[in-house]
Design a protein around this motif. Structure first.
Motif, PDB file in Angstrom:
ATOM      1  N   THR A  67       0.822  -1.218   0.000  1.00 21.14           N
ATOM      2  CA  THR A  67       0.000   0.000   0.000  1.00 21.14           C
ATOM      3  C   THR A  67       0.852   1.264   0.000  1.00 21.14           C
ATOM      4  N   PHE A  68       2.018   1.209   0.623  1.00 16.48           N
ATOM      5  CA  PHE A  68       2.924   2.368   0.629  1.00 16.48           C
ATOM      6  C   PHE A  68       3.376   2.671  -0.794  1.00 16.48           C
ATOM      7  N   TYR A  69       3.793   1.648  -1.529  1.00 19.40           N
ATOM      8  CA  TYR A  69       4.271   1.821  -2.902  1.00 19.40           C
ATOM      9  C   TYR A  69       3.127   2.186  -3.848  1.00 19.40           C
ATOM     10  N   VAL A  70       2.018   1.470  -3.766  1.00 15.75           N
ATOM     11  CA  VAL A  70       0.887   1.700  -4.663  1.00 15.75           C
ATOM     12  C   VAL A  70       0.377   3.137  -4.545  1.00 15.75           C
ATOM     13  N   GLY A  71       0.269   3.651  -3.334  1.00  8.64           N
ATOM     14  CA  GLY A  71      -0.241   5.001  -3.133  1.00  8.64           C
ATOM     15  C   GLY A  71       0.791   6.095  -3.326  1.00  8.64           C
ATOM     16  N   SER A  72       2.052   5.737  -3.464  1.00  6.15           N
ATOM     17  CA  SER A  72       3.109   6.752  -3.479  1.00  6.15           C
ATOM     18  C   SER A  72       3.123   7.616  -4.731  1.00  6.15           C
ATOM     19  N   LYS A  73       2.628   7.109  -5.835  1.00  8.56           N
ATOM     20  CA  LYS A  73       2.671   7.878  -7.078  1.00  8.56           C
ATOM     21  C   LYS A  73       1.878   9.173  -6.961  1.00  8.56           C
ATOM     22  N   THR A  74       0.814   9.164  -6.186  1.00 10.66           N
ATOM     23  CA  THR A  74      -0.008  10.363  -6.042  1.00 10.66           C
ATOM     24  C   THR A  74       0.387  11.188  -4.820  1.00 10.66           C
ATOM     25  N   GLU A  75       1.278  10.669  -3.980  1.00  7.36           N
ATOM     26  CA  GLU A  75       1.658  11.354  -2.751  1.00  7.36           C
ATOM     27  C   GLU A  75       2.839  12.313  -2.915  1.00  7.36           C
ATOM     28  N   ILE A  76       3.604  12.160  -3.986  1.00  7.51           N
ATOM     29  CA  ILE A  76       4.763  13.036  -4.183  1.00  7.51           C
ATOM     30  C   ILE A  76       4.276  14.392  -4.654  1.00  7.51           C
ATOM     31  N   GLN A  77       4.638  15.423  -3.915  1.00  6.77           N
ATOM     32  CA  GLN A  77       4.191  16.771  -4.224  1.00  6.77           C
ATOM     33  C   GLN A  77       5.102  17.419  -5.260  1.00  6.77           C
ATOM     34  N   ASN A  78       4.534  18.334  -6.029  1.00  7.05           N
ATOM     35  CA  ASN A  78       5.268  19.165  -6.986  1.00  7.05           C
ATOM     36  C   ASN A  78       5.951  18.366  -8.091  1.00  7.05           C
ATOM     37  N   LYS A  79       5.321  17.301  -8.549  1.00  7.76           N
ATOM     38  CA  LYS A  79       5.877  16.571  -9.688  1.00  7.76           C
ATOM     39  C   LYS A  79       4.871  16.611 -10.831  1.00  7.76           C
ATOM     40  N   ASP A  80       5.366  16.463 -12.037  1.00  8.78           N
ATOM     41  CA  ASP A  80       4.499  16.474 -13.210  1.00  8.78           C
ATOM     42  C   ASP A  80       3.531  15.296 -13.157  1.00  8.78           C
ATOM     43  N   GLU A  81       2.321  15.491 -13.666  1.00  5.98           N
ATOM     44  CA  GLU A  81       1.306  14.437 -13.641  1.00  5.98           C
ATOM     45  C   GLU A  81       1.722  13.202 -14.430  1.00  5.98           C
ATOM     46  N   ASP A  82       2.487  13.387 -15.503  1.00  6.19           N
ATOM     47  CA  ASP A  82       2.884  12.251 -16.332  1.00  6.19           C
ATOM     48  C   ASP A  82       4.170  11.582 -15.833  1.00  6.19           C
ATOM     49  N   ASN A  83       4.687  12.024 -14.711  1.00 11.45           N
ATOM     50  CA  ASN A  83       5.900  11.470 -14.129  1.00 11.45           C
ATOM     51  C   ASN A  83       5.565  10.156 -13.421  1.00 11.45           C
ATOM     52  N   SER A  84       6.342   9.121 -13.648  1.00  9.41           N
ATOM     53  CA  SER A  84       6.056   7.795 -13.088  1.00  9.41           C
ATOM     54  C   SER A  84       6.837   7.492 -11.818  1.00  9.41           C
ATOM     55  N   LEU A  85       7.284   8.508 -11.106  1.00  8.90           N
ATOM     56  CA  LEU A  85       8.026   8.262  -9.875  1.00  8.90           C
ATOM     57  C   LEU A  85       7.092   7.914  -8.725  1.00  8.90           C
ATOM     58  N   GLY A  86       7.568   7.035  -7.882  1.00  6.49           N
ATOM     59  CA  GLY A  86       6.885   6.657  -6.660  1.00  6.49           C
ATOM     60  C   GLY A  86       7.941   6.408  -5.593  1.00  6.49           C
ATOM     61  N   CYS A  87       7.544   5.859  -4.459  1.00  2.51           N
ATOM     62  CA  CYS A  87       8.492   5.570  -3.381  1.00  2.51           C
ATOM     63  C   CYS A  87       8.278   4.162  -2.848  1.00  2.51           C
ATOM     64  N   ARG A  88       9.371   3.542  -2.504  1.00  5.33           N
ATOM     65  CA  ARG A  88       9.339   2.262  -1.815  1.00  5.33           C
ATOM     66  C   ARG A  88       9.798   2.483  -0.383  1.00  5.33           C
ATOM     67  N   TYR A  89       9.250   1.698   0.528  1.00 10.27           N
ATOM     68  CA  TYR A  89       9.683   1.739   1.919  1.00 10.27           C
ATOM     69  C   TYR A  89      11.072   1.116   1.979  1.00 10.27           C
ATOM     70  N   ALA A  90      11.989   1.776   2.695  1.00 13.70           N
ATOM     71  CA  ALA A  90      13.353   1.259   2.821  1.00 13.70           C
ATOM     72  C   ALA A  90      13.899   1.571   4.208  1.00 13.70           C
ATOM     73  N   GLU A  91      14.917   0.835   4.611  1.00 12.88           N
ATOM     74  CA  GLU A  91      15.599   1.055   5.884  1.00 12.88           C
ATOM     75  C   GLU A  91      17.102   1.024   5.659  1.00 12.88           C
ATOM     76  N   ASP A  92      17.814   1.828   6.443  1.00  9.42           N
ATOM     77  CA  ASP A  92      19.268   1.911   6.359  1.00  9.42           C
ATOM     78  C   ASP A  92      19.890   1.221   7.571  1.00  9.42           C
ATOM     79  N   PRO A  93      20.414   0.003   7.407  1.00  8.11           N
ATOM     80  CA  PRO A  93      21.012  -0.720   8.533  1.00  8.11           C
ATOM     81  C   PRO A  93      22.185   0.019   9.173  1.00  8.11           C
ATOM     82  N   ASP A  94      22.917   0.807   8.380  1.00 14.34           N
ATOM     83  CA  ASP A  94      24.063   1.549   8.919  1.00 14.34           C
ATOM     84  C   ASP A  94      23.642   2.728   9.778  1.00 14.34           C
ATOM     85  N   ASN A  95      22.348   3.025   9.802  1.00 11.77           N
ATOM     86  CA  ASN A  95      21.819   4.131  10.596  1.00 11.77           C
ATOM     87  C   ASN A  95      20.708   3.611  11.510  1.00 11.77           C
ATOM     88  N   CYS A  96      20.997   2.529  12.215  1.00 11.86           N
ATOM     89  CA  CYS A  96      20.053   1.925  13.181  1.00 11.86           C
ATOM     90  C   CYS A  96      18.718   1.550  12.540  1.00 11.86           C
TER      91      CYS A  96
END
Length: 79
Positions: A37-66
């Protein structure tokens, strides 16, 4: 060896990914579930991007930063 970690949004096991050298990341953990659900909904959650832009976000964690969580910018799968 990294501990097993799971996405808080879809409960899928996070997968190891080596960041490109220019990012300064080493190994990070990423949710690659295209149904998350985080990835599926991310395409519409990014602010100030062009409507035809296909960017989204995946949930990630950085082990080197706890295992700090962050949004990994990704191409959003169409369809």
């Amino acid at each position: 060896m990294l501990e097993d970690r799971y996405c808080p949004h879809c409960k899928a096991q996070l997968q190891s990914w080596i960041g490109p050298p220019e990012t300064g990341w080493g190994e990070i953990l990423v949710c690659n579930n295209n149904e998350c659900t985080f990835y599926v909904g991310s395409k519409t959650e990014i602010q100030n991007k062009d409507e035809d832009n296909s960017l989204g976000c995946r949930y990630a964690e950085d082990p080197d930063n706890c295992y700090t969580a962050f949004n990994l910018l990704a191409w959003h799968k169409v369809g």
